[in-house]
Design an enzyme around this catalytic site. Structure first.
Site, PDB file in Angstrom:
ATOM      1  N   PRO A  25      62.587   5.880  58.640  1.00  0.00           N
ATOM      2  CG  PRO A  25      63.925   6.973  57.104  1.00  0.00           C
ATOM      3  CD  PRO A  25      63.650   6.891  58.569  1.00  0.00           C
ATOM      4  CE1 TYR A 188      72.447   0.613  52.275  1.00  0.00           C
ATOM      5  CE2 TYR A 188      71.531   2.095  53.913  1.00  0.00           C
ATOM      6  CZ  TYR A 188      71.647   0.822  53.376  1.00  0.00           C
ATOM      7  OH  TYR A 188      70.979  -0.230  53.953  1.00  0.00           O
TER       8      TYR A 188
END
Length: 388
Positions: A25, A188
């Site tokens: 990603p 995150y």
């Protein structure tokens, strides 16, 4: 000559990948209200033409407030899934597997796009229309001085979040994705629950290791239940915080073992990020394949399949990672930005000379070119140009 491991197919549940190369990603910060557009189509489909076995989207937020920046992809509505369908169709038509990374940015949400500074939103960003929003986290601990202080998530917020991950997985299935990855790394939201540096809670979502792992495990459980049985589920973790008193590799081994029991098929072994300064900390310490010891140990001690990522530069290096048992898959990121045809070029580096693996629109031209190139290189005059 035997086929290199890098180009040996691997089967994960009902999905067989044509090779062990996964495009990692890579956020593009180019969406509008979370919707994929022509840029995302061009960016992601290039890697399918380039020969990779699987291609992951950038982090797709399961809630609007879970975006890192105003330009992040989302999967919090049916419209977001619809916008991704042309991408998944094209990738699959090229023989690659489209994958989606499901994410929530937590306290690292509501920040600048990197080319505007990669820090907290400021007056210049506000003038561009990029206004901040309320961020949430495990505890009201900001990423660093000057960053937004997250609102500590309530029990109701956490239950809603887990449900939103599961709903996002259903949308991703409808959008045509062949596999999914949970983002539990890089500071995150899920990773801030895991790390004692950012999780100061004393309820069932914090405290000891079992409490801090609860969100990651309950999210994996819910997504696995919502995600089709025949489709693989990956989880990306930060194998270490890289900061004293933080998350450790010993913790990651325990987490990986639990995730495997819940039906997670691959542990994607990244590291760090739970501090200001980007996805990984201490860049001066990074060397070739610097995270492969993490994937190797987790693979060895848990029996889980792992994916190695981080400064794996070429085909021979990727093959070495697999041959040494450091991982089952290799993720390529910025090297693929430099060379979207990295996988095809790696095949040539490893002696796999099969032009049929290229898109037919390219392969037939390149096969003819190969003969001319060979004659030029073997001729006595070599690369010398003819007289003008």
């Amino acid at each position: 000559m035997s086929t290199p491991l890098l180009f040996t197919p691997i089967t994960l549940r009902g999905l067989t990948l044509r090779n062990r190369i996964v495009i990692a990603p890579m956020c593009q910060y180019s969406a509008e209200e979370g919707l994929a557009n022509d840029w995302h189509f061009s960016h992601l489909t290039a890697f399918a033409r380039g020969g990779a076995g699987a291609i992951l989207t950038e982090a797709a937020a399961v809630q609007a407030r879970g975006r890192i920046t105003h330009g992040d992809l989302g999967i919090w509505s049916d419209a977001h899934a619809e916008a991704l369908k042309p991408i998944t169709r094209f990738i699959a038509a090229q023989g690659a597997a489209p994958g989606i990374q499901l994410a929530h940015a937590g306290r690292k949400a509501s920040m600048q796009r990197p080319w505007f500074g990669n820090g907290p939103l400021g007056p210049e960003d506000h003038a561009r229309g990029d206004m901040p929003w309320t961020v949430v986290g495990a505890s009201p601990v900001p990423l660093d001085e000057g960053w937004l202080t997250p609102e500590e998530m309530s029990e109701a917020h956490i239950v809603q979040l887990i449900g939103d991950f599961a709903t996002a997985a259903k949308r991703a299935d409808d959008a045509g994705f062949a596999f999914a990855e949970l983002h539990a790394a890089h500071g995150y939201l899920i990773q801030t629950f895991l790390s004692p540096l950012s999780n100061k809670r004393n309820d069932r979502w914090g405290g000891d290791l079992a409490g801090r792992m609860r969100l990651a495990l309950e999210t994996a459980r819910a997504v696995r239940a919502a995600w089709p049985e025949e489709k693989p589920l990956f989880t990306r973790i930060s194998s270490v915080d890289g900061i004293d008193g933080g998350w450790t590799l010993d913790d990651s081994v325990i987490l990986a073992r639990e995730l495997k029991m819940l039906g997670v098929d691959v542990i994607d072994c990244s590291s760090m990020g739970n501090s200001a300064g980007g996805a990984t900390a201490n860049p001066a310490a990074r060397g070739a394949g610097f995270q492969t010891p993490y994937s190797a140990r987790i693979r060895r001690e848990t029996g889980a399949k792992t994916m190695a990522v981080g400064l794996i530069l070429d085909g021979p290096m990727a093959e070495e990672v697999l041959q040494e048992g450091r991982a089952d898959l290799v993720a390529i990121g910025r090297e693929a930005l430099f060379d979207p045809f990295w996988a095809h070029h790696a095949a040539h580096e490893l002696g796999v000379e099969d032009w049929s693996a290229w898109p037919k629109q390219y392969g037939w031209w390149l096969e003819r070119r190969a003969g001319a190139v060979r004659r030029i290189r073997e001729a006595p005059e070599g690369r010398n140009l003819p007289p003008a």
